[in-house]
Structures are given as structure tokens and as C-alpha cells.
Design a protein around this motif. Structure first.
Motif, PDB file in Angstrom:
ATOM      1  N   ILE A  89      47.195  46.667  19.311  1.00 55.09           N
ATOM      2  CA  ILE A  89      46.408  47.836  19.688  1.00 55.09           C
ATOM      3  C   ILE A  89      45.758  47.492  21.012  1.00 55.09           C
ATOM      4  N   ASN A 114      41.970  58.326  23.066  1.00 58.08           N
ATOM      5  CA  ASN A 114      42.449  57.673  21.851  1.00 58.08           C
ATOM      6  C   ASN A 114      43.829  58.213  21.483  1.00 58.08           C
ATOM      7  N   LEU A 116      45.676  56.636  19.167  1.00 55.95           N
ATOM      8  CA  LEU A 116      45.960  56.106  17.835  1.00 55.95           C
ATOM      9  C   LEU A 116      45.903  57.235  16.808  1.00 55.95           C
ATOM     10  N   THR A 120      38.285  55.445  16.985  1.00 57.95           N
ATOM     11  CA  THR A 120      37.829  54.226  17.654  1.00 57.95           C
ATOM     12  C   THR A 120      36.602  54.566  18.484  1.00 57.95           C
ATOM     13  N   ALA A 166      36.531  47.309  20.931  1.00 56.26           N
ATOM     14  CA  ALA A 166      36.327  48.335  19.902  1.00 56.26           C
ATOM     15  C   ALA A 166      35.062  48.043  19.107  1.00 56.26           C
ATOM     16  N   ARG A 170      36.979  50.434  12.150  1.00 52.69           N
ATOM     17  CA  ARG A 170      38.207  49.641  12.209  1.00 52.69           C
ATOM     18  C   ARG A 170      38.157  48.609  13.332  1.00 52.69           C
ATOM     19  N   SER A 171      36.963  48.273  13.803  1.00 54.04           N
ATOM     20  CA  SER A 171      36.879  47.427  14.995  1.00 54.04           C
ATOM     21  C   SER A 171      37.408  46.028  14.764  1.00 54.04           C
ATOM     22  N   GLN A 174      41.135  46.251  15.011  1.00 53.39           N
ATOM     23  CA  GLN A 174      41.538  46.664  16.353  1.00 53.39           C
ATOM     24  C   GLN A 174      41.326  45.538  17.370  1.00 53.39           C
ATOM     25  N   ARG A 177      43.880  42.825  16.945  1.00 52.22           N
ATOM     26  CA  ARG A 177      45.201  43.235  17.442  1.00 52.22           C
ATOM     27  C   ARG A 177      45.225  43.414  18.953  1.00 52.22           C
ATOM     28  N   LEU A 179      42.408  44.818  21.133  1.00 53.04           N
ATOM     29  CA  LEU A 179      41.643  45.866  21.802  1.00 53.04           C
ATOM     30  C   LEU A 179      40.340  45.291  22.375  1.00 53.04           C
TER      31      LEU A 179
END
Length: 379
Positions: A89, A114, A116, A120, A166, A170-171, A174, A177, A179
Motif C-alpha cells: 500500500i 484514496n 483503496l 485512510t 497512515a 487500518r494504519s 497500511q 505494507r 504507506l
């Protein structure tokens, strides 16, 4: 990078000069030094007045310039090293995202779109911004929903090394991955450090697992990282640091990951002079720098020892790929002797270690011969 500049002063003078240079560039240095002097003179160092001076915000003079950036949060296939790919991400398709670099006092406008299928928001880590620009979903703003764009606007505070990442429901996933990205604020006028070369190094752990569905197939709180990267790449795919003998080299470390990384430099010492975007009261000379989660550090080293050296994490699990050394948080530092031709790629003559059957394997990872130990890779 700044052009090469020859200097003849010795290392001790360098470290003392760094402290003085930082003092010239930031009021916070003077405040911290004042507190230290009071302590040494026997006066209380923890009274309210002293602490207020430490916490006082240095005035930032507006430049009248507006700097505009566009960021797209999107899923991307990402290669950690040849043969090892995973779903990332990202900001604008890269890990880390693009470095935002401005001057203190600039007005910064950043459009975040965003792309996604989940919400976010973006936090400007370490920057003192208005509350509604802090980027904490559910607290300072509504989440940026799929397909939505949010514009952040603030004045860049004092010079330093920061990051953005992020910050919502979901930080954790994210960020793990990919971000995150550096945010660098330069001082007004010439940089008093005046390094000959500069590198930004972002440290991260990845949970690749068995390669079936990456992090989505792992326990959300396991933090069972099996690959580690510098600027999105695991050794031997990490980019080398190539410098010439006699140069002063600045490293800006950022650690958006969920683990601590004690970074160790072979062949010479570092001088750490700033932490979390704030100058330190005194530069400290060391060869191993523990970097905690969420921290940034600024260091320099003098390239005075020609050869092919390594900079690596001394938590040796972090210097491996799926448990196989060498890998992960290692990069080569090539110090060319005066008049020497450029060095070969650090990966030249090396192969990439791969798991044996039954070990975890990332999507698309193929078997290759075991990697031979790299010259000079003693801990």
C-alpha cells in the motif's frame, strides 16, 4: 547532493563544529544548551521556568511561498528483492512514498486521494500543525473514504527530519505494507551542516508469510516480520552509499516500523546531532545507533577509511531474508580512495538466499543458490 568540498579539520573539531552549526540553525538548540548549563552550574534544571524555555516554540518566519503536492494512496505490487514480491500500500506507487521537501515557513498544500477500497488518513509525524490537519481519523478528521480526496494545508515548522504515514483504523497494516515517506524541512539559507552528500534511510519490517495472501493471512498482532527493508529494498537489493574519501556524509534515518533497529556502521564512527527533528544539546560520537519505533535521527560520518564497508541492523534477525543471512537491513558503504574508480554494485558476484523447501516463500520467489558471505560482513 552538494558538490564535494575538501576539509582538513580533524574529527574532534568536526563533532564540536556540528554542535555549533546546529545552534545557528535552530533556537531549540540554544534552549536545551541553556538548560544543561544551569544544571552544570548547580542551579535547578527541572524548575518550571527552565522547562518552559525548553518547550518554547521557535518563531518560524513565513516565506510567502506555497508548495503543492499530490499523493495517491493505492495498492501496488512491490519487489523487495529479485524474486520476492508482495502486495504493498503506497503513496504514488513507491515504497517509501515520495519525499516531501520544503523550507521552514513554506505553506504546504497536499492533496491526498484514496484509491483503496478502505478508508485512510495521513499524519504528519512530528510536525506541529493545526489540530484539524493532524490526520488522525475519527479524532481530528473524518477518514478519507474510497475515491475521496482530502487537502491538508499548514505552514512548515522548524527545520528537521520528519515523516508522514497512515493514521486510522487500518494504519498498522497500511504502514507495514509501505504507506509512509520522509518529510524534510530545510532551514532558511544555507544548511550549517554543509554535508557533501546526503542519504535518507527508511527502515521497515514486512510479514510475507507463506506467500498465499501476504499480511492478510497472518495474525493481525503477531508482528511476525520475516523480511526487512531499507527504502523498500532488502539486501542485496539495497542501494549502496557511494562516497569519496574525505567527504562528510549525512544520513537521515526514519523508522516508521513497529520494531527497534540498532544500526551499526563499520569502519568509522557516526556523530548523531538531531533526534525527532530537534537538535541535540551536544553531538554524540558512536558506531551503533538504536532507532526506536517512530523515531528519526540525523547523523554524519567522515569517509576517512577507504574500502567497502557495511551499515546494518545489529538485531541480526533484521539482517536476514526469511531467516537467512545476510539480507534485510544491510547496505554497502563504498568509500573510494582519492583517485579510485567507482566501485562495482554491492550485489555483483552475489546471489540471493532463498528458503529451502518447507520454509516460507513469497509470491513468485524462485530457488537460487545460497549466498556466499559478503567480504567484511563480521558483526
Amino acid at each position: 547532493m552538494n558538490p564535494r568540498a575538501q576539509r582538513s579539520f580533524v574529527s574532534v573539531a568536526l563533532f564540536a563544529g556540528l554542535a555549533l552549526g546546529v545552534a545557528a540553525s535552530a533556537g531549540a538548540y540554544a534552549l536545551a544548551s541553556s538548560l544543561r548549563s544551569e544544571s552544570e552550574s548547580g542551579a535547578p534544571a527541572s524548575d518550571r521556568a527552565s522547562l518552559e524555555r525548553v518547550l518554547a516554540e521557535a518563531e518560524v518566519r513565513p516565506t510567502g511561498q506555497t508548495r503543492r503536492f499530490e499523493l495517491a494512496v493505492q495498492g501496488t505490487g512491490w519487489e523487495l528483492l529479485p524474486g520476492v514480491r508482495t502486495g504493498a500500500i503506497t503513496f504514488n506507487g513507491t515504497v517509501p512514498g515520495p519525499t516531501i521537501r520544503v523550507t521552514e515557513g513554506d505553506t504546504v498544500e497536499i492533496d491526498v486521494t484514496n484509491r483503496l477500497a478502505e478508508p485512510t488518513s495521513i499524519h504528519w509525524h512530528g510536525l506541529h500543525v493545526p489540530n484539524d490537519q493532524d490526520g488522525v481519523a475519527g479524532v481530528t478528521q473524518d477518514p478519507i473514504g474510497p475515491g475521496e480526496t482530502f487537502t491538508y494545508r499548514f505552514v512548515a515548522p522548524h527545520a528537521g527530519t520528519f515523516m508522514y504515514h497512515a493514521h486510522g483504523d487500518r494504519s498498522r497494516e497500511q504502514i507495514d505494507r509501505g504507506l509512509y515517506a520522509p518529510f524534510i524541512i530545510d532551514p532558511h539559507g544555507a544548511d550549517p551542516i554543509a554535508a557533501d552528500r546526503e542519504y535518507v534511510l527508511a527502515l521497515q519490517g514486512w510479514m510475507i508469510g507463506d506467500g498465499t495472501d501476504g499480511m492478510a493471512g497472518m495474525d493481525a498482532m503477531s508482528m511476525d516480520y520475516d523480511y526487512f527493508t531499507i527504502n523498500g529494498k532488502a539486501f542485496p537489493a539495497t542501494e549502496p552509499i557511494d562516497v569519496d574519501e574525505g567527504e562528510l556524509v549525512r544520513l537521515r534515518f526514519i523508522n516508521p516500523s513497529q520494531t527497534t533497529h540498532p544500526m551499526h556502521l563499520h569502519g568509522t564512527d557516526m556523530a548523531v546531532f538531531a533526534k525527532d527533528g530537534e537538535p541535540l544539546p551536544e553531538a554524540q560520537r558512536l558506531n551503533t545507533l538504536p532507532i526506536q519505533q517512530g523515531e528519526t535521527y540525523d547523523v554524519v560520518f567522515r569517509a576517512d577509511n577507504p574500502g567497502r564497508w557495511v551499515l546494518h541492523c545489529h538485531d541480526l534477525h533484521h539482517a536476514s531474508n526469511a531467516g537467512l543471512e545476510p539480507g534485510g537491513l544491510i547496505l554497502v558503504v563504498n568509500v573510494r580512495a582519492r583517485g579510485e574508480a567507482p566501485s562495482p554494485s554491492p550485489a555483483e558476484g552475489s546471489t540471493i538466499p532463498s528458503p529451502t523447501p518447507g520454509d516460507t516463500m513469497a509470491p513468485g520467489m524462485t530457488e537460487t543458490p545460497g549466498m556466499t558471505p559478503m567480504p567484511g560482513m563480521t558483526h
